[in-house]
Structure formats: structure tokens, C-alpha cells
Design an enzyme around this catalytic site. Structure first.
Site, PDB file in Angstrom:
ATOM      1  N   GLY A  16      -0.823  46.935 -35.336  1.00 38.97           N
ATOM      2  CA  GLY A  16      -0.992  48.342 -35.715  1.00 38.97           C
ATOM      3  C   GLY A  16       0.359  49.040 -35.860  1.00 38.97           C
ATOM      4  CG  LEU A  41     -10.498  53.290 -30.444  1.00 39.18           C
ATOM      5  CD1 LEU A  41      -9.561  52.204 -30.955  1.00 39.18           C
ATOM      6  CD2 LEU A  41     -10.947  54.191 -31.606  1.00 39.18           C
ATOM      7  CG  LEU A 105      -5.886  43.583 -39.203  1.00 29.85           C
ATOM      8  CD1 LEU A 105      -5.996  45.073 -39.373  1.00 29.85           C
ATOM      9  CD2 LEU A 105      -4.476  43.169 -38.931  1.00 29.85           C
ATOM     10  N   GLY A 106      -8.865  40.313 -38.197  1.00 29.15           N
ATOM     11  CA  GLY A 106      -9.508  39.292 -37.382  1.00 29.15           C
ATOM     12  C   GLY A 106      -8.493  38.348 -36.795  1.00 29.15           C
ATOM     13  CB  SER A 107      -8.210  36.129 -34.697  1.00 30.76           C
ATOM     14  OG  SER A 107      -7.829  34.918 -34.096  1.00 30.76           O
ATOM     15  CB  SER A 108      -6.447  31.608 -37.370  1.00 27.83           C
ATOM     16  OG  SER A 108      -5.760  31.492 -36.153  1.00 27.83           O
ATOM     17  CB  CYS A 109      -9.403  31.963 -32.589  1.00 26.80           C
ATOM     18  SG  CYS A 109      -9.948  33.627 -32.277  1.00 26.80           S
ATOM     19  CE1 TYR A 136      -9.532  39.022 -29.892  1.00 30.40           C
ATOM     20  CE2 TYR A 136      -9.268  36.954 -31.064  1.00 30.40           C
ATOM     21  CZ  TYR A 136      -8.938  38.280 -30.897  1.00 30.40           C
ATOM     22  OH  TYR A 136      -8.022  38.855 -31.742  1.00 30.40           O
ATOM     23  CE  LYS A 140     -10.316  40.615 -33.435  1.00 25.88           C
ATOM     24  NZ  LYS A 140      -9.958  41.947 -33.956  1.00 25.88           N
ATOM     25  CG  HIS A 179      -1.110  35.075 -28.102  1.00 24.14           C
ATOM     26  ND1 HIS A 179      -1.465  36.389 -28.261  1.00 24.14           N
ATOM     27  CD2 HIS A 179      -2.237  34.357 -28.260  1.00 24.14           C
ATOM     28  CE1 HIS A 179      -2.757  36.459 -28.521  1.00 24.14           C
ATOM     29  NE2 HIS A 179      -3.249  35.233 -28.531  1.00 24.14           N
ATOM     30  NE  ARG A 187       6.808  30.354 -18.660  1.00 25.94           N
ATOM     31  CZ  ARG A 187       5.717  29.882 -19.266  1.00 25.94           C
ATOM     32  NH1 ARG A 187       5.703  28.662 -19.770  1.00 25.94           N
ATOM     33  NH2 ARG A 187       4.633  30.617 -19.366  1.00 25.94           N
TER      34      ARG A 187
HETATM   35  P1  GDP Z   1      -3.982  29.789 -29.057  1.00 19.48           P
HETATM   36  O1  GDP Z   1      -3.349  29.525 -30.390  1.00 19.48           O
HETATM   37  O2  GDP Z   1      -5.231  30.614 -29.164  1.00 19.48           O
HETATM   38  O3  GDP Z   1      -4.216  28.505 -28.293  1.00 19.48           O
HETATM   39  O4  GDP Z   1      -2.998  30.729 -28.252  1.00 19.48           O
HETATM   40  P2  GDP Z   1      -1.765  30.611 -27.251  1.00 19.48           P
HETATM   41  O5  GDP Z   1      -0.601  31.285 -27.907  1.00 19.48           O
HETATM   42  O6  GDP Z   1      -2.183  31.157 -25.934  1.00 19.48           O
HETATM   43  O7  GDP Z   1      -1.437  29.062 -27.049  1.00 19.48           O
HETATM   44  C1  GDP Z   1      -0.903  28.261 -28.055  1.00 19.48           C
HETATM   45  C2  GDP Z   1      -0.458  26.927 -27.500  1.00 19.48           C
HETATM   46  O8  GDP Z   1       0.741  27.107 -26.735  1.00 19.48           O
HETATM   47  C3  GDP Z   1      -1.451  26.231 -26.552  1.00 19.48           C
HETATM   48  O9  GDP Z   1      -1.408  24.838 -26.831  1.00 19.48           O
HETATM   49  C4  GDP Z   1      -0.856  26.505 -25.185  1.00 19.48           C
HETATM   50  O10 GDP Z   1      -1.209  25.515 -24.233  1.00 19.48           O
HETATM   51  C5  GDP Z   1       0.636  26.438 -25.504  1.00 19.48           C
HETATM   52  N1  GDP Z   1       1.502  27.111 -24.509  1.00 19.48           N
HETATM   53  C6  GDP Z   1       2.607  26.559 -23.964  1.00 19.48           C
HETATM   54  N2  GDP Z   1       3.168  27.373 -23.065  1.00 19.48           N
HETATM   55  C7  GDP Z   1       2.419  28.515 -23.068  1.00 19.48           C
HETATM   56  C8  GDP Z   1       2.519  29.744 -22.349  1.00 19.48           C
HETATM   57  O11 GDP Z   1       3.384  29.966 -21.525  1.00 19.48           O
HETATM   58  N3  GDP Z   1       1.583  30.686 -22.632  1.00 19.48           N
HETATM   59  C9  GDP Z   1       0.591  30.470 -23.561  1.00 19.48           C
HETATM   60  N4  GDP Z   1      -0.288  31.450 -23.812  1.00 19.48           N
HETATM   61  N5  GDP Z   1       0.455  29.294 -24.234  1.00 19.48           N
HETATM   62  C10 GDP Z   1       1.363  28.351 -23.995  1.00 19.48           C
END
Ligand code: GDP
Length: 321
Positions: A16, A41, A105-109, A136, A140, A179, A187
Site C-alpha cells: 500500500g 476495516l 491484491l492477492g498472493s501466489s500462495c 490465508y 485470498k 517473510h 539476522r
Molecule cells: P513462503 O514463500 O510462503 O514459504 O514464505 P516465507 O518467506 O515465510 O518462506 C520462504 C522460504 O524461506 C521457506 O522455505 C522458509 O523455510 C525459508 N526461510 C529460511 N529462513 C527463514 C526465516 O528466517 N524466516 C522465514 N519466514 N522463512 C525462512
């Protein structure tokens, strides 16, 4: 010329806020936003009153409860409930108050876990979903079907865009609930400051993901919204109104982590914790429909990560919680 009044729902979120940044460069546009305190909302009456009182011409529906694999696993009820209610409230109130144009807006999931790669729009509802984010994804899918249904029954022009994994400014950098890109950026950054020897990445590192810089997503969204009806209709089938948005290029989580280490300047080792879930093995969009409609991405992963890391460094004291 009268300004077009555009409501961006979810203007503080990553997508957004990127849409607002780009729309604010356009002429003859008045951007309408509401914070959560100003407009809840999840409250049907409040949403309807908002549309009744503001003469809205177009809606970008970028409001959503979003999170990574861990957040989806931990809060499934919040993810399905809040997303369904927001979509129903906004789409129905937009229709009831005669808003003709809306972009959802959706998502590829939304696509099946084992969909053929790259995934075309036609893969929708052809198989079972990835279980970690099924609630989720169901919400969507409901959003797409709401748009299609109001188009079919009432002649509305409500379109849907399905982005691949996005990253960029205003992402959620929460260590557990975010994500993969924002989680690893934080990290790796903290590991660099602490002089750690190793950073642990979840899963096996083998899953493949396609990543799109959010400013590219905003540009694609505005491009799809502004297509004239004839062009858009010619490209979409009545029962298949959503359009994929991505780069069409993917990489392993390991490759992305190595690029991240380079961008952040972390010199130690990258380790993998295979007790953490991998999620879907591969998620690559077929973006040929969008290409036919005249749009292609412009920011590659390393450049997008570099931009995002600069933003991260400048904003790390005021991240969204
Ligand atoms: P996804 O595309 O819906 O699976 O969304 P994510 O971004 O949460 O995860 C993407 C991939 O990254 C998966 O295979 C996770 O296991 C990997 N991954 C590795 N390290 C991390 C982390 O610290 N956080 C998240 N969210 N995913 C991680």
C-alpha cells in the site's frame, strides 16, 4: 479537470505504501487513506459509512493480515478471519456505493502446492494448497471470487493481481513472524554487528522462490488498474480474471541467502536448520499474461536488496511491530 479520488486501503503496509508513493507522482489524483484508528476495516458499518461519505472513484485493496510461514502456522484463525472480513467489507461497500474500479491484491500462495511450474492463472483451484498458509490462501481466493462475482452480477470492473513473494521498504522485519527476506536481512545484519561466525537459515535451503521488489509491484498494480477495459477484457477470460505479477525468474533460498550476505556485508558461514519447515518446494509465476499487457519488472534481486538494506539501516528504530 476533476481529480480522481483513489482510496488505498492498507497504505501503511509494504504494498500500500509503495502504491501511494507512485500514485502521488501522478497528476489529477487525490489519494485517500485512513489509519486503523480512523477506520477499522473489520467493522462493516464503519467501512460502509466511509464509502457513503467519500466519493471514491477507485480502490486499491492492499489491506491484509500478512506474515511468513511461522506466523501463518501460529495464527491461522486471525489470518482467515481478518482477511475474509476486510475483503467482504471493502468490496461490498465499494459496490454498494457505486465504485466501478477496484484492484484486489492477492498472493501466489493461492495456487496449489504442487502446481505445474511456472504457475499460470489457470492453475487456480486445480489442487490442494500448501497446508501452512491454507487459511490465508482461502481468504485470498475468496477475494478473487468476490471480484469476479460482482463483475458478473453487477457489471463492475474489479480486477485482481497475484504477486509473487515481495520485499522492500516498510516490510515487516519481525524476527519470527516475517517473510524470509526481511527475516534474513535482520539476522545477517545483527550477526555482522556481533561478529558471529554463522547465520542460521530455516529449512534446507533448497526451496525455490521468485522475489519481486515492491516498487515494481506498485508499478504493475497501477499499470493493470489503468488498462482500458477492452484491452483488459481481451486478455482475461470471464471466469479467470486474476493476473500474475512477478519476474518469471526464481532462485533457491540458499542463493538468496548468499546474495543477502553479500549485500549486508556478512563474512561468516550460512547454515541451514532442516527442523524448520520448507513450505512449498517451488513457487514460480508464469507472467506471460502481464507481459502481453505490456509490463515487465525492472529491479533485479541484488539491486532491490541493496535498496531495501539502505532503507532498513535508515529506519531500523521505527519498524512496525
Ligand atoms: P513462503 O514463500 O510462503 O514459504 O514464505 P516465507 O518467506 O515465510 O518462506 C520462504 C522460504 O524461506 C521457506 O522455505 C522458509 O523455510 C525459508 N526461510 C529460511 N529462513 C527463514 C526465516 O528466517 N524466516 C522465514 N519466514 N522463512 C525462512
Amino acid at each position: 479537470m476533476v481529480n480522481k479520488r483513489i482510496f488505498v486501503a492498507g497504505h501503511r503496509g509494504m504494498v500500500g505504501s509503495a502504491i501511494v508513493r507512485q500514485l502521488s507522482q501522478c497528476d489529477n489524483v487525490e489519494i485517500i487513506t485512513r489509519t486503523r484508528n480512523e477506520l477499522d476495516l473489520l467493522n462493516q458499518q464503519a467501512v460502509n459509512d466511509f464509502f457513503a461519505n467519500e466519493r471514491i472513484d477507485e480502490v486499491y485493496l492492499a489491506a491484509a493480515k500478512v506474515g511468513g510461514i511461522h506466523a501463518n502456522n501460529t495464527y491461522p484463525a486471525d489470518f482467515i478471519y481478518e482477511n475474509l472480513i476486510m475483503e467482504c467489507n471493502i468490496i461490498h461497500a465499494a459496490h454498494s456505493n457505486d465504485v466501478q474500479h477496484l484492484l484486489f491484491l492477492g498472493s501466489s500462495c493461492i495456487y496449489p502446492k504442487l502446481a505445474e511450474q511456472p504457475m499460470t492463472e489457470a492453475a487456480l483451484l486445480t489442487g490442494t494448497l500448501e497446508e501452512t498458509n491454507e487459511p490465508y490462501a482461502i481468504a485470498k481466493i475468496a477475494g478473487i471470487k468476490l471480484c469476479e462475482s460482482y463483475n458478473r452480477q453487477y457489471g463492475r470492473d474489479y480486477r485482481s493481481v497475484m504477486p509473487t513473494n515481495l520485499y522492500g521498504e516498510n516490510d515487516n522485519f519481525h524476527p519470527d513472524n516475517s517473510h524470509v527476506i526481511p527475516a534474513l536481512m535482520r539476522r545477517f545484519h545483527e550477526a555482522k554487528l556481533n561478529n558471529d561466525k554463522e547465520v542460521v537459515v530455516w529449512g534446507t535451503g533448497t526451496p525455490m522462490r521468485e522475489f519481486l521488489f515492491v516498487d515494481d509491484m506498485a508499478a504493475a498494480s497501477i499499470h493493470v488498474m489503468e488498462l482500458d477495459n477492452e484491452t483488459y477484457q481481451a486478455n482475461t477470460q470471464p471466469m479467470l480474471s486474476h493476473i500474475n505479477v512477478g519476474t518469471g525468474v526464481d532462485c533457491t533460498i540458499r542463493e538468496m541467502a548468499e546474495t543477502m550476505a553479500k549485500v549486508v556485508g556478512f563474512k561468516g558461514d550460512v547454515a541451514f536448520d532442516s527442523t524448520k519447515p520448507d513450505g512449498t518446494p517451488r513457487k514460480l509465476m508464469d507472467v506471460s499474461r502481464l507481459a502481453d499487457l505490456g509490463w515487465r519488472y525492472s529491479v533485479n534481486l541484488e539491486d532491490g536488496l541493496t535498496h531495501t538494506y539502505q532503507w532498513f539501516l535508515a529506519n531500523q528504530n521505527n519498524f512496525r511491530k
